[in-house]
Design an enzyme around this catalytic site. Sequence first.
Site, PDB file in Angstrom:
ATOM      1  N   CYS A 124       0.817  -1.222   0.000  1.00  0.00           N
ATOM      2  CA  CYS A 124       0.000   0.000   0.000  1.00  0.00           C
ATOM      3  C   CYS A 124       0.849   1.270   0.000  1.00  0.00           C
ATOM      4  O   CYS A 124       0.333   2.367  -0.200  1.00  0.00           O
ATOM      5  CB  CYS A 124      -0.956  -0.013   1.179  1.00  0.00           C
ATOM      6  SG  CYS A 124      -2.016  -1.455   1.187  1.00  0.00           S
ATOM      7  N   HIS A 249      -2.863   6.890   2.621  1.00  0.00           N
ATOM      8  CA  HIS A 249      -3.391   5.671   1.996  1.00  0.00           C
ATOM      9  C   HIS A 249      -4.786   5.422   2.548  1.00  0.00           C
ATOM     10  O   HIS A 249      -5.025   5.529   3.759  1.00  0.00           O
ATOM     11  CB  HIS A 249      -2.452   4.497   2.304  1.00  0.00           C
ATOM     12  CG  HIS A 249      -3.091   3.178   2.078  1.00  0.00           C
ATOM     13  ND1 HIS A 249      -3.744   2.870   0.905  1.00  0.00           N
ATOM     14  CD2 HIS A 249      -3.205   2.077   2.878  1.00  0.00           C
ATOM     15  CE1 HIS A 249      -4.225   1.646   1.004  1.00  0.00           C
ATOM     16  NE2 HIS A 249      -3.916   1.144   2.184  1.00  0.00           N
ATOM     17  N   ASN A 279     -10.444   0.124  -0.053  1.00  0.00           N
ATOM     18  CA  ASN A 279      -8.991   0.143   0.095  1.00  0.00           C
ATOM     19  C   ASN A 279      -8.373  -0.488  -1.153  1.00  0.00           C
ATOM     20  O   ASN A 279      -8.419  -1.700  -1.321  1.00  0.00           O
ATOM     21  CB  ASN A 279      -8.589  -0.625   1.353  1.00  0.00           C
ATOM     22  CG  ASN A 279      -7.081  -0.714   1.552  1.00  0.00           C
ATOM     23  OD1 ASN A 279      -6.304  -0.544   0.619  1.00  0.00           O
ATOM     24  ND2 ASN A 279      -6.660  -1.000   2.774  1.00  0.00           N
TER      25      ASN A 279
HETATM   26  N1  COA Z   1     -18.948  -7.487  10.039  1.00  0.00           N
HETATM   27  C1  COA Z   1     -19.449  -7.671  11.284  1.00  0.00           C
HETATM   28  N2  COA Z   1     -18.686  -8.066  12.299  1.00  0.00           N
HETATM   29  C2  COA Z   1     -17.374  -8.282  12.061  1.00  0.00           C
HETATM   30  C3  COA Z   1     -16.818  -8.110  10.793  1.00  0.00           C
HETATM   31  C4  COA Z   1     -17.659  -7.695   9.759  1.00  0.00           C
HETATM   32  N3  COA Z   1     -17.211  -7.511   8.503  1.00  0.00           N
HETATM   33  N4  COA Z   1     -15.502  -8.405  10.862  1.00  0.00           N
HETATM   34  C5  COA Z   1     -15.244  -8.733  12.151  1.00  0.00           C
HETATM   35  N5  COA Z   1     -16.384  -8.673  12.858  1.00  0.00           N
HETATM   36  C6  COA Z   1     -16.575  -8.986  14.267  1.00  0.00           C
HETATM   37  C7  COA Z   1     -15.504  -9.859  14.855  1.00  0.00           C
HETATM   38  O1  COA Z   1     -15.733 -11.230  14.556  1.00  0.00           O
HETATM   39  C8  COA Z   1     -15.617  -9.549  16.315  1.00  0.00           C
HETATM   40  O2  COA Z   1     -16.692 -10.265  16.846  1.00  0.00           O
HETATM   41  P1  COA Z   1     -16.633 -10.846  18.348  1.00  0.00           P
HETATM   42  O3  COA Z   1     -16.479  -9.620  19.240  1.00  0.00           O
HETATM   43  O4  COA Z   1     -17.930 -11.537  18.503  1.00  0.00           O
HETATM   44  O5  COA Z   1     -15.439 -11.746  18.394  1.00  0.00           O
HETATM   45  C9  COA Z   1     -15.994  -8.077  16.331  1.00  0.00           C
HETATM   46  O6  COA Z   1     -16.495  -7.782  15.017  1.00  0.00           O
HETATM   47  C10 COA Z   1     -14.834  -7.155  16.627  1.00  0.00           C
HETATM   48  O7  COA Z   1     -13.727  -7.578  15.838  1.00  0.00           O
HETATM   49  P2  COA Z   1     -12.381  -6.783  15.809  1.00  0.00           P
HETATM   50  O8  COA Z   1     -11.387  -7.529  14.980  1.00  0.00           O
HETATM   51  O9  COA Z   1     -12.019  -6.424  17.237  1.00  0.00           O
HETATM   52  O10 COA Z   1     -12.857  -5.465  15.057  1.00  0.00           O
HETATM   53  P3  COA Z   1     -12.062  -4.154  14.812  1.00  0.00           P
HETATM   54  O11 COA Z   1     -12.756  -3.012  15.426  1.00  0.00           O
HETATM   55  O12 COA Z   1     -10.592  -4.331  15.111  1.00  0.00           O
HETATM   56  O13 COA Z   1     -12.234  -3.987  13.247  1.00  0.00           O
HETATM   57  C11 COA Z   1     -10.907  -4.175  11.262  1.00  0.00           C
HETATM   58  C12 COA Z   1     -11.654  -4.931  12.362  1.00  0.00           C
HETATM   59  C13 COA Z   1     -10.260  -5.204  10.334  1.00  0.00           C
HETATM   60  C14 COA Z   1     -11.925  -3.346  10.490  1.00  0.00           C
HETATM   61  C15 COA Z   1      -9.868  -3.245  11.925  1.00  0.00           C
HETATM   62  O14 COA Z   1      -9.068  -3.979  12.827  1.00  0.00           O
HETATM   63  C16 COA Z   1      -8.984  -2.590  10.908  1.00  0.00           C
HETATM   64  O15 COA Z   1      -9.438  -1.837  10.080  1.00  0.00           O
HETATM   65  N6  COA Z   1      -7.665  -2.833  10.990  1.00  0.00           N
HETATM   66  C17 COA Z   1      -6.741  -2.275  10.050  1.00  0.00           C
HETATM   67  C18 COA Z   1      -6.754  -3.110   8.806  1.00  0.00           C
HETATM   68  C19 COA Z   1      -6.239  -2.360   7.632  1.00  0.00           C
HETATM   69  O16 COA Z   1      -6.398  -1.193   7.495  1.00  0.00           O
HETATM   70  N7  COA Z   1      -5.598  -3.115   6.739  1.00  0.00           N
HETATM   71  C20 COA Z   1      -5.071  -2.603   5.554  1.00  0.00           C
HETATM   72  C21 COA Z   1      -3.837  -1.825   5.848  1.00  0.00           C
HETATM   73  S1  COA Z   1      -3.151  -1.312   4.356  1.00  0.00           S
END
Ligand code: COA
Length: 323
Positions: A124, A249, A279
């Site tokens: 990215c 990004h 993204n």
């Molecule tokens: N829809 C609904 N629920 C979802 C979900 C979705 N698409 N994806 C995950 N969940 C659930 C999980 O299973 C979890 O459930 P649980 O509490 O019952 O176990 C809950 O939501 C929380 O999950 P968590 O991983 O703590 O969520 P989060 O707030 O960290 O959000 C991301 C997840 C991936 C959106 C976030 O971590 C993120 O954006 N990280 C950066 C990733 C990124 O930018 N990558 C590219 C970089 S270039």
Amino acid sequence: MVSAGLRIPEVAAGARILAFGDYRPAKVVTNDDLAKSIDTDDAWIRSRVGIAERRIAADDEGIVELGVHAGGKALANSGLAPSDIDLVILATCSAESPMPSHAAAVAHRLGIDAPGAFDLNAACAGFCYALGTASAAVRAGSARNVLVIGSEKMSQWLDWTDRTTCIIFADGAGAAVVTGSDEPGIGPVVWGSDGEGFDKIIIPDRHSFIRQEGQAVFRWATTAIAPVALEACERAGVAPQDLAAIVPHQANLRIIEAIARKVKAVNAVVADDIVHSGNTSGASIPLAMSRMIERGDVPSGAPALLVGFGAGLSYAAQVIQIP
Ligand code: COA
């Protein structure tokens, strides 16, 4: 020691961007569309990631096809002819095949005759790495004009049943034309990588899909990247309050907003192209910049901060003059 008597070319004092171009595939996939096949919903995706919809390329649209559209538009916007381009750099981390380089194929399709051409993978952060490389090539006299492209088809590396990744990544391409100039229009690139996190976002082999440790990536992006952005401002001699735009990004709207807050670019428009484009990895920065320019959101000639970050964990930032 005997002197080899080598000559070096006369060099341009600086490099600047003449124009941007973008290409968004026609197919729009909304959060509601995704919720038909995976356990998610529009409100969750909007609140955690900031995406409302994304573009997904057609089966017959690969990295080259996307790159040709964006590169051709940037070239047309620049006013240069294909024969003026002597280097093409294509940033991608989602290529369908490892060789030949996609850059060579895009150049051929655009009628650019015999340019230097290579692909670059810094995930990215790829567009900012490619822009830094293009700027250095122009200033070293290795190229007169460079076509820099970020082209990604992330959809072909997604597990469409994995709700933690398929809601985030998308397809598209953006491009810029870089030329030499007396006045610098591309500031020094600040680039680096944190190899300890090399497996935090990964496609481990050709039979696998994208995997990521979402929370670890989130923490890294919201703590490690703002200092890189501030260093890019410092090295370019631009105070954050003088920035007209900040274009991180487009990873996650909460990450974008956290970086913008920490940089304290109080007068800057903050890019939010992720809302409608998702993204798109190495394509997201030129896609966002193109849209801001087309909409008239940012004044020509003003400074904008570009900040790329992602798998690697790689990062790169530079201040540019908006064309
Ligand atoms: N829809 C609904 N629920 C979802 C979900 C979705 N698409 N994806 C995950 N969940 C659930 C999980 O299973 C979890 O459930 P649980 O509490 O019952 O176990 C809950 O939501 C929380 O999950 P968590 O991983 O703590 O969520 P989060 O707030 O960290 O959000 C991301 C997840 C991936 C959106 C976030 O971590 C993120 O954006 N990280 C950066 C990733 C990124 O930018 N990558 C590219 C970089 S270039």
